[in-house]
Design a protein around this motif. Sequence first.
Motif, short mmCIF file in Angstrom:
data_model
loop_
_atom_site.label_atom_id
_atom_site.label_comp_id
_atom_site.label_asym_id
_atom_site.label_seq_id
_atom_site.Cartn_x
_atom_site.Cartn_y
_atom_site.Cartn_z
N ILE A 375 0.84 -1.21 0.00
CA ILE A 375 0.00 0.00 0.00
C ILE A 375 0.87 1.25 0.00
N ILE A 378 1.68 2.61 -3.38
CA ILE A 378 0.61 3.12 -4.23
C ILE A 378 0.60 4.65 -4.15
N ALA A 381 -1.25 6.95 -1.40
CA ALA A 381 -1.65 6.15 -0.24
C ALA A 381 -0.62 6.29 0.88
N PHE A 396 -5.98 7.43 1.61
CA PHE A 396 -5.67 7.71 0.20
C PHE A 396 -5.81 9.20 -0.07
N ARG A 401 -11.68 10.71 -1.04
CA ARG A 401 -11.01 9.76 -1.94
C ARG A 401 -10.89 8.39 -1.29
N THR A 402 -10.60 8.37 0.00
CA THR A 402 -10.53 7.08 0.70
C THR A 402 -11.86 6.34 0.61
N VAL A 405 -12.22 4.87 -2.89
CA VAL A 405 -11.40 3.67 -3.04
C VAL A 405 -12.09 2.47 -2.40
N ILE A 449 -6.65 -3.22 -4.77
CA ILE A 449 -6.54 -1.91 -4.13
C ILE A 449 -5.92 -0.90 -5.10
N ARG A 450 -4.90 -1.32 -5.84
CA ARG A 450 -4.28 -0.42 -6.82
C ARG A 450 -5.28 -0.01 -7.89
N SER A 453 -7.69 2.49 -6.45
CA SER A 453 -7.09 3.82 -6.23
C SER A 453 -6.94 4.59 -7.53
N ALA A 456 -10.31 6.00 -8.44
CA ALA A 456 -10.84 6.96 -7.50
C ALA A 456 -10.28 8.36 -7.72
#
Length: 456
Positions: A375, A378, A381, A396, A401-402, A405, A449-450, A453, A456
């Motif tokens: 993480i 990223i 992040a 993030f 934004r978090t 995501v 997760i990538r 992100s 997002a």
Amino acid sequence: MDAREAALRQAYGHAVEWLASLPDRPVPAHASVDEIMRALGVELPDGPGVPADVVDLLATACEPGLTAFPSGRFYGFVVGGTEPAALAADWLVSAWDQNCVMRAASPAYAAAEEVAGAWLLDLLGLPSGSAVGFTTGATMANFTCLAAGRDAVLRRTGWNVARDGLTGGPGVRVLAGEDRHMAVDLALRYLGLGMPELVKADDQGRIEAEALRHALAGGGGQQPTILILQAGDIHSGAFDPFAETIRAAREAAAWVHVDGAFGLWAAASPAYAHLTAGCGDADSWATDAHKTLNVPYDCGLAIVRDPSALKAAMGLQGHYLIHDERGDPIDKVPELSRRGRAFPVWAALRSLGRHGVADLVDRLCRHAGTFATGIARIEGATVLNDVVFTQICASFGTDERTERVLARLLDDGTAWISGSSWHGRRVMRISVSNWSTTDDDVARSLDAIRRASLDA
């Protein structure tokens, strides 16, 4: 017998199919409550059904609404999976259908509880001879331990809670860190003790020893006192400084309880046992076997150094009960009717052995470290906590934004990772708790997760 066997075979087939689907299925459920209700049927039938057909309907109707909690890619809340021997033992629990209250009623259950309890004390570095009660979960384990503590500190003043209740008695002072888990507050509410006095915690959620000393001194040393510490902060995974805080509590004659729902298991690993150094000097400890140990729901563990204190709070007399002078399971937990929770715990411990439990803890922590490293690479992040155990909190950038995501991640379905708020910020909170999580599961989840992100 034929109907029962047919129903069991139907259940076995669906169970095997469900477990086989976990490596590839999306983790979130893909049907709504209303859809599942319609599939189950909202009208109660007038007549009986064939048991095997009922089981088949239940399995097929519910399957779309099942979240893959046992998946190696479920990281929400703090939820373990089900270790194979423990799962099979839990099936036997239902088939055996034991009343687990008394030695005389089920010698098999009493034996399993005693053996599993002794193994747990050994693994967790807790005093031998402590009482181990098997509760529904960590909330009731905290409740049970704190009931023993409440009654014990009041008994020192000459007040008998069992006879006189709380009305008119001395007030009990309860102290806890600012970042304690909400289950502690709930247990205190059930016990009539209200909200605890909060003691300052550091940026990782660890109670500050010096602030605790000041708080204890402020009570004048006369009031019955309970101190609640924690092994494993729900956001950071941090552990309170047990040696210093318990020493201060002893000087104030306080009962010390440790809420270690998932973190107490660090003591079973030579690599992480330092996190619980001094923890064994407390008076009581609560943890969950269905978290880090990965036995089926439900199985909390209430451990009290002085068995007589636990029996005084939980013990029950009844003319029709058959009491054993050595004590009974009924002396250690609130429920009369209960599942044979010790059987799956015994099975998990017997299957894994001492080194297997340590390897399980080490593996979960290694996966958490991999998540933190991935993480941090990223763009945008940030890992917000010191990753010392199995918990990771990440941001993030902005709260908005978090949240985006997190939403995209759940829509993707590869992994289940939930959000939370910590230190006034929205965070992605990852809890690595499942025995079956593999390196590939972690890699797939990081890729998801990538992707989330980037979108997002």
